[in-house]
Design an enzyme around this catalytic site. Structure first.
Site, short mmCIF file in Angstrom:
data_model
loop_
_atom_site.label_atom_id
_atom_site.label_comp_id
_atom_site.label_asym_id
_atom_site.label_seq_id
_atom_site.Cartn_x
_atom_site.Cartn_y
_atom_site.Cartn_z
N SER A 211 0.85 -1.19 0.00
CA SER A 211 0.00 0.00 0.00
C SER A 211 0.88 1.24 0.00
O SER A 211 1.74 1.39 0.87
CB SER A 211 -0.88 0.01 1.26
OG SER A 211 -1.32 1.34 1.51
N HIS B 195 -1.49 -1.51 -3.99
CA HIS B 195 -2.74 -1.27 -3.27
C HIS B 195 -2.89 0.24 -3.05
O HIS B 195 -1.99 0.90 -2.53
CB HIS B 195 -2.66 -2.02 -1.93
CG HIS B 195 -3.87 -1.94 -1.06
ND1 HIS B 195 -4.93 -2.82 -1.16
CD2 HIS B 195 -4.19 -1.09 -0.05
CE1 HIS B 195 -5.84 -2.52 -0.25
NE2 HIS B 195 -5.42 -1.47 0.45
N ASP C 98 -5.20 3.22 -1.38
CA ASP C 98 -6.21 3.48 -0.36
C ASP C 98 -6.88 4.83 -0.58
O ASP C 98 -6.29 5.88 -0.33
CB ASP C 98 -5.54 3.47 1.02
CG ASP C 98 -5.13 2.06 1.44
OD1 ASP C 98 -6.02 1.18 1.45
OD2 ASP C 98 -3.95 1.86 1.74
N MET D 276 -9.62 7.50 0.44
CA MET D 276 -10.40 7.90 1.63
C MET D 276 -11.03 9.27 1.39
O MET D 276 -10.39 10.16 0.83
CB MET D 276 -9.47 7.98 2.85
CG MET D 276 -8.71 6.69 3.10
SD MET D 276 -7.74 6.78 4.61
CE MET D 276 -6.77 5.28 4.47
N HIS E 177 -8.73 0.28 -3.12
CA HIS E 177 -9.51 0.05 -1.90
C HIS E 177 -10.26 1.34 -1.58
O HIS E 177 -9.66 2.30 -1.08
CB HIS E 177 -8.54 -0.35 -0.78
CG HIS E 177 -9.18 -0.57 0.55
ND1 HIS E 177 -8.44 -0.75 1.71
CD2 HIS E 177 -10.49 -0.64 0.94
CE1 HIS E 177 -9.26 -0.92 2.73
NE2 HIS E 177 -10.51 -0.85 2.30
N MET F 17 -12.48 3.60 0.51
CA MET F 17 -13.04 3.83 1.85
C MET F 17 -13.81 5.13 1.76
O MET F 17 -13.42 6.18 2.29
CB MET F 17 -11.90 3.90 2.88
CG MET F 17 -11.32 2.53 3.19
SD MET F 17 -9.66 2.59 3.89
CE MET F 17 -8.69 2.69 2.39
N MET G 199 -10.31 -6.25 7.10
CA MET G 199 -9.54 -5.20 7.78
C MET G 199 -9.13 -5.68 9.18
O MET G 199 -9.98 -6.13 9.95
CB MET G 199 -10.38 -3.93 7.94
CG MET G 199 -10.79 -3.23 6.65
SD MET G 199 -9.43 -2.79 5.57
CE MET G 199 -8.45 -1.73 6.63
N ASP H 9 -5.70 -6.78 5.37
CA ASP H 9 -5.22 -5.39 5.26
C ASP H 9 -5.18 -4.73 6.63
O ASP H 9 -6.18 -4.70 7.35
CB ASP H 9 -6.19 -4.63 4.34
CG ASP H 9 -5.70 -3.22 4.01
OD1 ASP H 9 -4.55 -2.87 4.36
OD2 ASP H 9 -6.48 -2.47 3.39
#
Ligand code: DX5
Ligand code: ZN
Length: 230
Positions: free
Chosen positions: A10, A34, A36, A38, A67, A69, A138, A176
């Site tokens: 990540s 990966h 992330d 957000m 991913h 979020m 998670m 993760d």
């Protein structure tokens, strides 16, 4: 990669001023990058949007593991697909109709997955297991890199696999949050197919070496698994 167990570094804690070098450093040891995403609402942090996926796509040929979020994934899935995501996971409880997001993702030619936060019971995944390719379990509350893995989350890996087997389907389980060299044996013992490693690779003084060390642990485990015939 020949190894069965996959590594997805990540970039959350990478040095963004040297992102290309950082990604190139881990590339030889990795199966995915990966990313992330957000939104400051679904989780208490804001990272980046589709532009970062586009940037990563220009840097590496590795598949991109996005991913999300964020709330409202239906509004965003197309943009993240077009930016170059090879697969996209969004969170249970981030939208009203997960099935339509999964189907939209698939229609866009992207592999769909669902992520589950520690406070969400894994039985909520069940209705969707036949439609998705992977689940992200998670082991930290999503929002930040560098947190400690919650070991009590690890029995979720086997639980999800058993639920999938009962339905006659196979899902990849990606673990993760908080994964690092010291706890990888425990994570693999739990049955993880893919591990996300953020700060313990990109927070290291030599990201390439840190990724190589993780890869070596995964390869040793693969060999043992092959030798025991399981
Ligand atoms: C947490 C993110 C993770 C995180 C992993 O919300 O989803 O992917 O970046 O980083 P480490 O390995 O530092 O926990
Ligand atoms: Zn993540």
């Amino acid at each position: 990669m020949s190894s069965k167990i996959k590594l997805s570094p990540s970039i959350l804690n990478a040095d963004f001023a040297n992102l290309a070098d950082q990604i190139k450093a881990v590339e030889p040891y990795s199966d995915y990058i990966h990313l992330d995403v957000m939104d400051g609402h679904f989780v208490p942090n804001i990272t980046f949007g589709p532009l970062m996926i586009e940037t990563a796509k220009r840097i590496t040929d590795l598949p991109l593991d996005t991913h999300l979020m964020i709330y409202n994934p239906p509004e965003w899935v197309e943009a993240f697909a077009e930016a170059g995501s090879d697969r996209i996971a969004f969170h249970l409880r981030s939208c009203r109709d997960p099935e339509s997001v999964i189907r939209a993702t698939r229609r866009l030619g992207v592999s769909p997955g669902l992520a589950v936060s520690p406070e969400v019971p894994t039985f909520e995944l069940k209705p969707f297991l036949g439609m998705i390719d992977f689940v992200i379990i998670m082991c930290v509350y999503p929002g930040f890199g560098g947190q400690k893995l919650m070991p009590e989350m690890l029995n979720r890996v086997g639980a999800v696999k058993r639920d999938a087997a009962e339905l006659g389907v196979v899902v990849e389980v990606e673990v993760d949050g908080g994964v690092k060299a010291q706890n990888i044996p425990m994570v693999l013992e739990a049955g993880a197919d893919n591990i996300v490693v953020g700060s313990s690779i990109f927070g290291a003084s030599d990201a390439s070496r840190a990724a190589a060390e993780v890869r070596a642990i995964l390869d040793r485990t693969d060999k043992r698994t092959a030798a025991s015939g399981s």
